[in-house]
Structure formats: structure tokens, C-alpha cells
Design a protein around this motif. Structure first.
Motif, mmCIF file in Angstrom:
data_model
loop_
_atom_site.group_PDB
_atom_site.id
_atom_site.type_symbol
_atom_site.label_atom_id
_atom_site.label_comp_id
_atom_site.label_asym_id
_atom_site.label_seq_id
_atom_site.Cartn_x
_atom_site.Cartn_y
_atom_site.Cartn_z
ATOM 1 N N ASP A 81 79.693 10.584 4.954
ATOM 2 C CA ASP A 81 78.715 9.850 4.150
ATOM 3 C C ASP A 81 78.461 10.655 2.888
ATOM 4 O OD1 ASP A 81 78.439 7.828 6.007
ATOM 5 O OD2 ASP A 81 76.680 8.720 6.960
ATOM 6 N N SER A 92 76.197 10.753 -0.992
ATOM 7 C CA SER A 92 75.177 10.202 -1.875
ATOM 8 C C SER A 92 75.144 11.058 -3.132
ATOM 9 C CB SER A 92 73.806 10.184 -1.199
ATOM 10 O OG SER A 92 73.381 11.492 -0.910
ATOM 11 N N LEU A 114 80.505 4.034 -4.341
ATOM 12 C CA LEU A 114 79.119 4.400 -4.087
ATOM 13 C C LEU A 114 78.222 3.313 -4.659
ATOM 14 C CD1 LEU A 114 79.317 8.184 -5.086
ATOM 15 C CD2 LEU A 114 79.620 7.173 -2.823
ATOM 16 N N THR A 135 75.009 5.562 -2.887
ATOM 17 C CA THR A 135 75.438 5.990 -1.557
ATOM 18 C C THR A 135 76.728 5.277 -1.168
ATOM 19 O OG1 THR A 135 74.136 4.285 -0.437
ATOM 20 C CG2 THR A 135 73.089 6.438 -0.746
#
Length: 168
Positions: free
Chosen positions: A40, A42, A165, A24
């Protein structure tokens, strides 16, 4: 022939094995008007019976407080080319997973692993014959993946995103 396919699948899994996990992160993406929009991200990379799967989600936060979420999941299988993988995005009449057709407005997707970088490419052909190609480079880094994304429309860079990430 079956032995070759099994060896090819196990080779794909061995290559992808280093990337397996959930990651993430977030980034600020420049919009068309020049403003920065928070996003955001992921990604989950997992092994499959024949190769590997990449599933990812992107959540864009608008200035008015709204959020827009997009999720994708694509499985990849080995090709006859070393380190190049075809997307298995649809089943044909024989039950085999096959590529989509870019001439019908569907994306043509493939992946490759070179060194510590797993790249995913998507090619779109618009109704007028123009194109967009998206490239996601996910490079192994200490504690996670370095993501570099680029979208090119008809030869011009449309968008770039860079983010770390973190492995979960």
C-alpha cells in the motif's frame, strides 16, 4: 536578491500547486525470489513557505502476515535551475536547510517538475563506492497520480513499481 528569492519561491509553489493533495494506491512488487508482495502506498504533496513538501508512506505485507511500514518527508526549495529543486533535509549551523552528504552514507535528493510529472531522485553511495539511485515519477492523471518507481544499483535495475494513486 531578496526579491529574486521570493519570486523563485513563488514560482516553485506555482509549479507544485498542481500536484498538491493526498493520494493513495496499492501495487504488487516482485521480490528477489520472484514472488509478488502486496504494498500500500500513500503520498501527500503540500506547499511550504519556500517551496513544497512530499511525504510518503509504503506498507509492505509479508507472506507470514507481518507488515513493514516506511515513511519519509522531504521539503524542496528552488535552485538556480528552472524546474529543479534541492532537498532541504538538514539545518546547518546558520539555521539554513541544506542537502545531506552522500559520501557519509546519507542520500543526495533533488526533484524536478517537467510538464505534468514531478520527479524525485535519491542517490546513495555505499561504503565500497557503489551506488543506488531511486527515481519516483508522479504524473498527473485523471483522478490522481500515476506513480512509476525505479531503483538502479550499480547500473542494473533492482526494482520497479507502477501504480495509480487516487486523489483523496
Amino acid at each position: 536578491m531578496l526579491i529574486c528569492l521570493l519570486l523563485s519561491a513563488s514560482g516553485a509553489q506555482a509549479q507544485a500547486e498542481r500536484f498538491v493533495g493526498s493520494y493513495t494506491g496499492s501495487a504488487e512488487v516482485q521480490s528477489a525470489d520472484g514472488s509478488l508482495v502486496p504494498r500500500d502506498m500513500s503520498v501527500t504533496i503540500s506547499e511550504t513557505k519556500e517551496g513544497f513538501n512530499i511525504s510518503w508512506t509504503s506498507i509492505t505485507y509479508r507472506p507470514d502476515g507481518r507488515a513493514k511500514e516506511k515513511s519519509y518527508s522531504i521539503s524542496f526549495v528552488p535552485t538556480d535551475r528552472e524546474d529543479v529543486y534541492a532537498a532541504a533535509m538538514r539545518r546547518n549551523v546558520f539555521g539554513h536547510e541544506v542537502q545531506l552528504n552522500p559520501m557519509e552514507g546519507e542520500p543526495y535528493v533533488w526533484a524536478r517538475i517537467i510538464g505534468d510529472t514531478l520527479s524525485l531522485y535519491s542517490l546513495f553511495v555505499d561504503p565500497q563506492g557503489g551506488y543506488e539511485i531511486q527515481q519516483f515519477d508522479r504524473t498527473l492523471a485523471d483522478g490522481g497520480l500515476q506513480l512509476e518507481f525505479q531503483s538502479v544499483r550499480n547500473g542494473k535495475v533492482h526494482r520497479r513499481v507502477s501504480s495509480f494513486l487516487k486523489k483523496q
